[in-house]
Design a protein around this motif. Structure first.
Motif, short mmCIF file in Angstrom:
data_model
loop_
_atom_site.label_atom_id
_atom_site.label_comp_id
_atom_site.label_asym_id
_atom_site.label_seq_id
_atom_site.Cartn_x
_atom_site.Cartn_y
_atom_site.Cartn_z
N LEU A 249 0.82 -1.21 0.00
CA LEU A 249 0.00 0.00 0.00
C LEU A 249 0.86 1.27 0.00
O LEU A 249 0.33 2.37 0.06
CB LEU A 249 -0.92 0.02 1.22
CG LEU A 249 -1.77 -1.24 1.44
CD1 LEU A 249 -2.65 -1.09 2.67
CD2 LEU A 249 -2.62 -1.54 0.22
N GLY A 250 2.18 1.08 -0.06
CA GLY A 250 3.10 2.21 -0.01
C GLY A 250 3.90 2.19 1.28
O GLY A 250 3.73 1.31 2.14
N ALA A 251 4.78 3.18 1.44
CA ALA A 251 5.60 3.27 2.66
C ALA A 251 4.73 3.74 3.83
O ALA A 251 3.94 4.67 3.70
CB ALA A 251 6.75 4.23 2.44
N VAL A 252 4.88 3.07 4.97
CA VAL A 252 4.11 3.40 6.16
C VAL A 252 5.07 3.73 7.30
O VAL A 252 5.97 2.94 7.60
CB VAL A 252 3.18 2.25 6.58
CG1 VAL A 252 2.46 2.56 7.87
CG2 VAL A 252 2.17 1.94 5.47
N GLN A 253 4.88 4.87 7.91
CA GLN A 253 5.65 5.24 9.10
C GLN A 253 4.91 4.72 10.33
O GLN A 253 3.69 4.89 10.45
CB GLN A 253 5.79 6.77 9.18
CG GLN A 253 6.50 7.39 7.99
CD GLN A 253 6.46 8.90 8.06
OE1 GLN A 253 7.05 9.49 8.97
NE2 GLN A 253 5.76 9.53 7.13
N CYS A 254 5.66 4.11 11.22
CA CYS A 254 5.02 3.46 12.36
C CYS A 254 5.99 3.39 13.52
O CYS A 254 7.12 3.90 13.45
CB CYS A 254 4.52 2.08 11.98
SG CYS A 254 5.81 1.02 11.28
N ARG A 255 5.56 2.72 14.58
CA ARG A 255 6.38 2.56 15.78
C ARG A 255 6.46 1.08 16.16
O ARG A 255 5.66 0.27 15.71
CB ARG A 255 5.80 3.37 16.93
CG ARG A 255 5.68 4.85 16.63
CD ARG A 255 5.06 5.63 17.77
NE ARG A 255 5.96 5.66 18.94
CZ ARG A 255 5.67 6.26 20.08
NH1 ARG A 255 4.49 6.86 20.24
NH2 ARG A 255 6.52 6.27 21.09
N SER A 256 7.45 0.76 17.00
CA SER A 256 7.61 -0.61 17.46
C SER A 256 8.14 -0.61 18.87
O SER A 256 9.01 0.20 19.23
CB SER A 256 8.56 -1.39 16.55
OG SER A 256 8.81 -2.69 17.07
N ALA A 257 7.62 -1.51 19.70
CA ALA A 257 8.08 -1.62 21.08
C ALA A 257 9.37 -2.41 21.18
O ALA A 257 10.03 -2.41 22.22
CB ALA A 257 7.00 -2.27 21.94
N VAL A 258 9.74 -3.12 20.11
CA VAL A 258 10.98 -3.90 20.09
C VAL A 258 11.84 -3.43 18.93
O VAL A 258 11.34 -2.98 17.89
CB VAL A 258 10.70 -5.41 19.96
CG1 VAL A 258 9.95 -5.92 21.17
CG2 VAL A 258 9.90 -5.71 18.70
N ALA A 259 13.16 -3.52 19.10
CA ALA A 259 14.08 -3.08 18.05
C ALA A 259 14.06 -4.05 16.88
O ALA A 259 14.04 -5.28 17.06
CB ALA A 259 15.49 -2.99 18.63
N LEU A 260 14.04 -3.49 15.67
CA LEU A 260 14.02 -4.29 14.44
C LEU A 260 15.13 -3.83 13.51
O LEU A 260 15.42 -2.64 13.40
CB LEU A 260 12.67 -4.14 13.74
CG LEU A 260 11.43 -4.62 14.50
CD1 LEU A 260 10.17 -4.18 13.79
CD2 LEU A 260 11.45 -6.15 14.63
N ALA A 261 15.72 -4.79 12.83
CA ALA A 261 16.78 -4.46 11.87
C ALA A 261 16.16 -4.11 10.52
O ALA A 261 15.08 -4.61 10.16
CB ALA A 261 17.72 -5.65 11.71
N VAL A 262 16.84 -3.25 9.78
CA VAL A 262 16.41 -2.94 8.41
C VAL A 262 16.41 -4.23 7.60
O VAL A 262 17.35 -5.03 7.67
CB VAL A 262 17.34 -1.89 7.77
CG1 VAL A 262 17.02 -1.73 6.28
CG2 VAL A 262 17.21 -0.55 8.49
N GLY A 263 15.34 -4.45 6.86
CA GLY A 263 15.17 -5.67 6.10
C GLY A 263 14.30 -6.71 6.78
O GLY A 263 13.90 -7.70 6.17
N SER A 264 13.98 -6.48 8.06
CA SER A 264 13.14 -7.43 8.79
C SER A 264 11.70 -7.38 8.30
O SER A 264 11.18 -6.30 7.99
CB SER A 264 13.15 -7.11 10.29
OG SER A 264 14.44 -7.19 10.83
#
Length: 356
Positions: free
Chosen positions: A259-274
């Motif tokens: 649906l396109g790029a979505v800006q969001c938040r996460s309670a846990v750290a995620l690596a780029v590409g995850s």
């Protein structure tokens, strides 16, 4: 006043593991709801606390004392069942006397306790009526009174509102909540009704497949669900799958989706590409004729497929790229109609990455 500890509780029925190594601490005077679908293990857990089910492993402790091996009648609990379990041949007074007589409470104290608890549950004056002469709500309050009159250490309620109509259920939720806070008794409440749990509870324990998936207050459970199954069970949710392309702050991410790029938040750290699954609640989305130009606001294009009016809200189903449907809850007077081209707008603060 009593604390309740469940430690490593496991219960199997043949090859079925109904409760799978759960642990939970319930504070003195706290009301905790066990919430989940049928077969998740919540009632088995309650029955283990009551002593009606003997666990295969683990322990139940009151104030740090192991009571796992005690018979139900020696645990000093009050129990309220789904079907009320009132004695039909006994009056309200006689139903309340029964548990006190079993405990050999004296006549004077018995009369005082019954009078006090009838005042608390607002049934004074109905002492000589039989259950058949009471409304469903009144019968429920008698069941609560019978659980309270013995002055138990812990009160257990097993789907006590399941047999009431919708309006009465709503009224009884608030009644039980205020009653529990008034008497201050440690309480465990079993339900499959998410709204009921959110209204009544200090904390909610969400269970699936015999395991605890998340523990928290209503705000945390609803706004920050730990997993997809929790988000899907508690309220309505939109799920958007994608892959992390950037981390812009400690908990802020950009996820590329169909649906396109979505800006969001996460309670846990995620690596780029995850890989990432984003959850957005329908009420967090606003419909617009144009995309947003504000920083931190996501804009997803779509076309209104369905609109339905529910009095307090207008519900929409918006068809987006690759066949995805986004559910939206707008103000009841919102004017978007079926076939309108719209943009779904939501802030990055209201879009959260959850565990798959």
């Amino acid at each position: 006043m009593t604390t309740l500890t469940i430690s490593g509780l496991t219960k199997r029925f043949g090859e079925l593991t109904a409760v799978d190594d759960i642990s939970l601490d319930i504070a003195d005077g706290e009301l905790v709801s066990l919430l989940g679908p049928s077969g998740c293990g919540k009632t088995t857990t309650l029955r283990a606390i009551a002593g009606f089910v003997q666990p295969d492993a683990g322990a139940i402790l009151f104030d740090g004392v192991d009571i796992t091996a005690l018979a139900p009648e020696r645990r000093d609990i009050g129990m309220v069942f789904q079907n009320y379990a009132l004695f039909p041949h006994m009056t309200v007074r006689q139903n309340l006397r029964f548990g006190l007589e079993m405990r050999r409470v004296g006549q004077k104290e018995m009369a005082e306790r019954i009078g006090k608890v009838l005042e608390i549950v607002q049934l004074a004056g109905l002492e000589e009526r039989y259950p058949r002469q009471l409304s469903g709500g009144q019968q429920q309050r008698v069941a609560l009174a019978r659980g309270l009159v013995i002055e138990p250490r812990v009160l257990l309620l097993d789907e006590p509102l399941a047999n009431l109509d919708a309006k009465l259920r709503e009224e009884m939720r608030f009644f039980i909540r205020s009653l529990q806070k008034r008497v201050g008794i440690t309480t465990v409440y079993v339900t499959h009704d998410q709204a009921e749990a959110m209204v009544i509870s200090d904390r909610i324990v969400v269970m699936f497949d015999g395991r605890i998936r998340q523990v928290g207050d209503a705000t945390a459970i609803y706004s920050r669900p730990a997993t997809r199954e929790v988000a899907d069970f508690i309220g309505l949710s939109n799920f958007i799958d994608g892959r992390v392309t950037a981390r812009t702050d400690d908990d802020r991410y950009t996820v590329e989706t169909p649906l396109g790029a979505v800006q969001c938040r996460s309670a846990v750290a995620l690596a780029v590409g995850s890989p990432a699954t984003i959850v957005v609640r329908p009420e967090s989305i606003k419909l617009s004729r144009a995309p947003s130009t504000e920083s931190g606001v996501n804009s997803i294009a779509g076309k209104v497929r369905d609109r339905f009016y529910l009095g307090n809200i207008a519900g929409y189903r918006v068809a987006c790229a690759d066949g995805a449907i986004i559910q939206v809850q707008e103000e009841p007077w919102h004017a978007s109609a079926v076939s309108d081209e719209v943009w779904c707008l939501f802030t990055s603060d209201l879009a959260w990455i959850i565990r798959r």
